[in-house]
Design an enzyme around this catalytic site. Structure first.
Site, PDB file in Angstrom:
ATOM      1  N   LYS A   1       0.810  -1.223   0.000  1.00  0.00           N
ATOM      2  CA  LYS A   1       0.000   0.000   0.000  1.00  0.00           C
ATOM      3  C   LYS A   1       0.843   1.272   0.000  1.00  0.00           C
ATOM      4  CE  LYS A   1      -4.433  -1.617   1.003  1.00  0.00           C
ATOM      5  NZ  LYS A   1      -4.268  -2.938   1.649  1.00  0.00           N
TER       6      LYS A   1
ATOM      7  N   GLU B   1      -9.570   6.725   3.721  1.00  0.00           N
ATOM      8  CA  GLU B   1     -10.430   5.722   4.338  1.00  0.00           C
ATOM      9  C   GLU B   1      -9.578   4.507   4.654  1.00  0.00           C
ATOM     10  OE1 GLU B   1      -9.919   5.868   1.136  1.00  0.00           O
ATOM     11  OE2 GLU B   1      -9.450   3.758   0.759  1.00  0.00           O
TER      12      GLU B   1
ATOM     13  N   SER C   1       1.512  -9.874  -1.220  1.00  0.00           N
ATOM     14  CA  SER C   1       1.153  -8.465  -0.997  1.00  0.00           C
ATOM     15  C   SER C   1       1.464  -7.928   0.392  1.00  0.00           C
ATOM     16  CB  SER C   1      -0.326  -8.247  -1.311  1.00  0.00           C
ATOM     17  OG  SER C   1      -1.142  -9.090  -0.529  1.00  0.00           O
TER      18      SER C   1
HETATM   19  C1  PLP Z   1      -5.207  -3.967   1.519  1.00  0.00           C
HETATM   20  C2  PLP Z   1      -4.562  -5.237   1.209  1.00  0.00           C
HETATM   21  C3  PLP Z   1      -5.025  -6.067   0.151  1.00  0.00           C
HETATM   22  C4  PLP Z   1      -6.236  -5.752  -0.660  1.00  0.00           C
HETATM   23  O1  PLP Z   1      -6.184  -4.567  -1.364  1.00  0.00           O
HETATM   24  P1  PLP Z   1      -5.891  -4.534  -2.932  1.00  0.00           P
HETATM   25  O2  PLP Z   1      -6.163  -3.127  -3.304  1.00  0.00           O
HETATM   26  O3  PLP Z   1      -6.834  -5.503  -3.564  1.00  0.00           O
HETATM   27  O4  PLP Z   1      -4.474  -4.936  -3.119  1.00  0.00           O
HETATM   28  C5  PLP Z   1      -4.323  -7.238  -0.122  1.00  0.00           C
HETATM   29  N1  PLP Z   1      -3.243  -7.603   0.603  1.00  0.00           N
HETATM   30  C6  PLP Z   1      -2.785  -6.849   1.633  1.00  0.00           C
HETATM   31  C7  PLP Z   1      -1.598  -7.305   2.385  1.00  0.00           C
HETATM   32  C8  PLP Z   1      -3.421  -5.650   1.966  1.00  0.00           C
HETATM   33  O5  PLP Z   1      -2.964  -4.916   2.991  1.00  0.00           O
END
Ligand code: PLP
Length: 393
Positions: free
Chosen positions: A89, A111, A377
């Protein structure tokens, strides 16, 4: 077919800017300036430098040997979990804070659901010395209290959203209301590839650094820049957009999107938007949306707060409808099991959002010579309580 955004802000049938008149000025200001500002040399060098020195980029591409052995295929992990603040993020919040400064804004709003985007936003506001207000559902404030403490520690004000289900969708509504009331000095940092044009494209461009790095890194290992598959979990879809971006129009690279099925797609407690959604408008964008027959938004459910959203970004709605991407839904139980397996095979505890992507092996088989790149992610520190309760650790 083109899978990038068109000049009107649409991906195929999806996208656009369906916004109240009060927001026209802000959105037009962004639309007019975002490409010019972000492609400027000075912006690019500042963005790249912060990604390198502050976020810790490039993140490694790691060949997961034991996981590959188990599933008899070649599995690489793009380690976004190693970014500062623990997920992808921050790539977007760094980009947007630089843009906000360029536009002369002094106050930032955002948000947040699980609090990851709130923390990433509060972090860059501290870095730049800008005032920061984070909207968060009252329910999420209770269930994600460590992240609330982080945001406060970083100097942000956390305002509870008390309407509706008191979760992410309601926090987004509150942030939009704030922006309408403070159009001059405030920039709204949206945390995923959702919202009115130009947000989905802007966020996708900031996250595209992920696939740009993958191309170079994979070449080092495999003497090719193209894997057979790129795979990511999809909430709003920003980490997915980041790892797909460079491959969108390269059909040799197949795309897999993994959604949260919650208790099961047909259980009434799910967040599998591609399976359950119909075309509709949410937060300023035309997309696939979980709704009742008369258009009321349905409450989503997933064990992972980051996938608990009733819509999906317009890029992903288009990838689904055009069949460019294959969508797979994974239940809470399957995701938790996959998260435990990744921890014990590779020594990497993933976020529960991320763990969903690693459960696809139940549904899809790959050949030994095929190359898979997963977007890892985020890390699982924030989810330890949930893992502890689930596995009775
Ligand atoms: C917020 C988040 C997501 C989901 O958000 P996307 O916009 O779909 O990437 C996925 N993995 C992690 C670790 C997150 O913090």
């Amino acid at each position: 077919m083109n899978y990038n955004i068109d000049k009107n802000g649409f991906y195929g049938d999806f996208g656009g800017a369906f916004i109240p008149e009060m927001l026209h000025q802000n959105i037009n200001e962004l639309k007019k300036n975002y490409k010019k500002i972000t492609s400027d040399k000075k912006f690019q060098s500042e963005f790249t430098k912060l990604l390198h020195d502050y976020v810790g980029r490039p993140t490694p591409l790691y060949f997961a040997e034991r996981l590959s052995e188990k599933y008899k295929t070649k599995i690489y992990l793009k380690r976004e979990d190693l970014c500062h603040t623990g997920a992808h993020k921050i790539n977007n919040t760094i980009g947007q804070i630089l843009l906000a400064k360029e536009l002369g804004k002094t106050r930032i709003i955002a948000e947040t659901g699980a609090g990851q985007h709130g923390v990433a936003t509060a972090t860059v506001c501290a870095l730049m010395g800008l005032k920061c207000v984070i909207y968060m559902g009252e329910v999420d404030i209770v269930r994600q209290s460590p992240n609330v403490a982080r945001m406060k520690m970083l100097g942000a004000e956390v305002k509870p959203a008390k309407s509706g289900s008191k979760t992410l969708k309601d926090a987004t509504n509150e942030a939009i209301r704030d922006w309408i009331n403070n159009p001059m000095d405030t920039h709204y940092i949206i945390g995923s590839v959702v919202g009115p044009h130009p947000y989905p494209d802007m966020v996708a461009r900031f996250q595209s650094v992920i696939s740009k790095e993958v191309k170079e890194q994979l070449f080092e290992f495999e003497k090719t820049k193209n894997p057979d598959y790129v795979i990511a979990c999809v909430g709003g879809g920003s980490n997915a957009a980041g790892i797909y971006y460079e491959y969108l129009n390269n059909k040799k690279v197949k795309i897999i999107a993994v959604e949260a099925a919650g208790f099961g797609v047909n259980s009434g407690k799910s967040a599998a938007t591609s399976q359950l959604g119909k075309e509709g408008i949410i937060h300023g964008s035309k997309t696939l949306l979980m709704q009742t027959n008369d258009g009321q938004i349905t409450e989503p459910y997933s064990i992972s707060a980051g996938l608990d959203y009733p819509g999906v970004g317009p890029m992903h709605a288009h990838l689904f409808k055009s069949e460019r991407a294959e969508f797979i839904s994974i239940t809470d139980d399957e995701a938790m099991t996959a998260g435990l397996e990744l921890s014990q095979l590779e020594g990497i505890i993933p976020a529960i959002e991320t763990a969903h992507a690693f459960a696809i092996f139940e549904y899809k088989k790959f050949k030994p010579e095929e190359i898979l790149v997963f977007n890892l992610s985020g890390r699982g520190d924030k989810d330890l309580d949930t893992f502890i309760k689930y596995f009775k650790l």
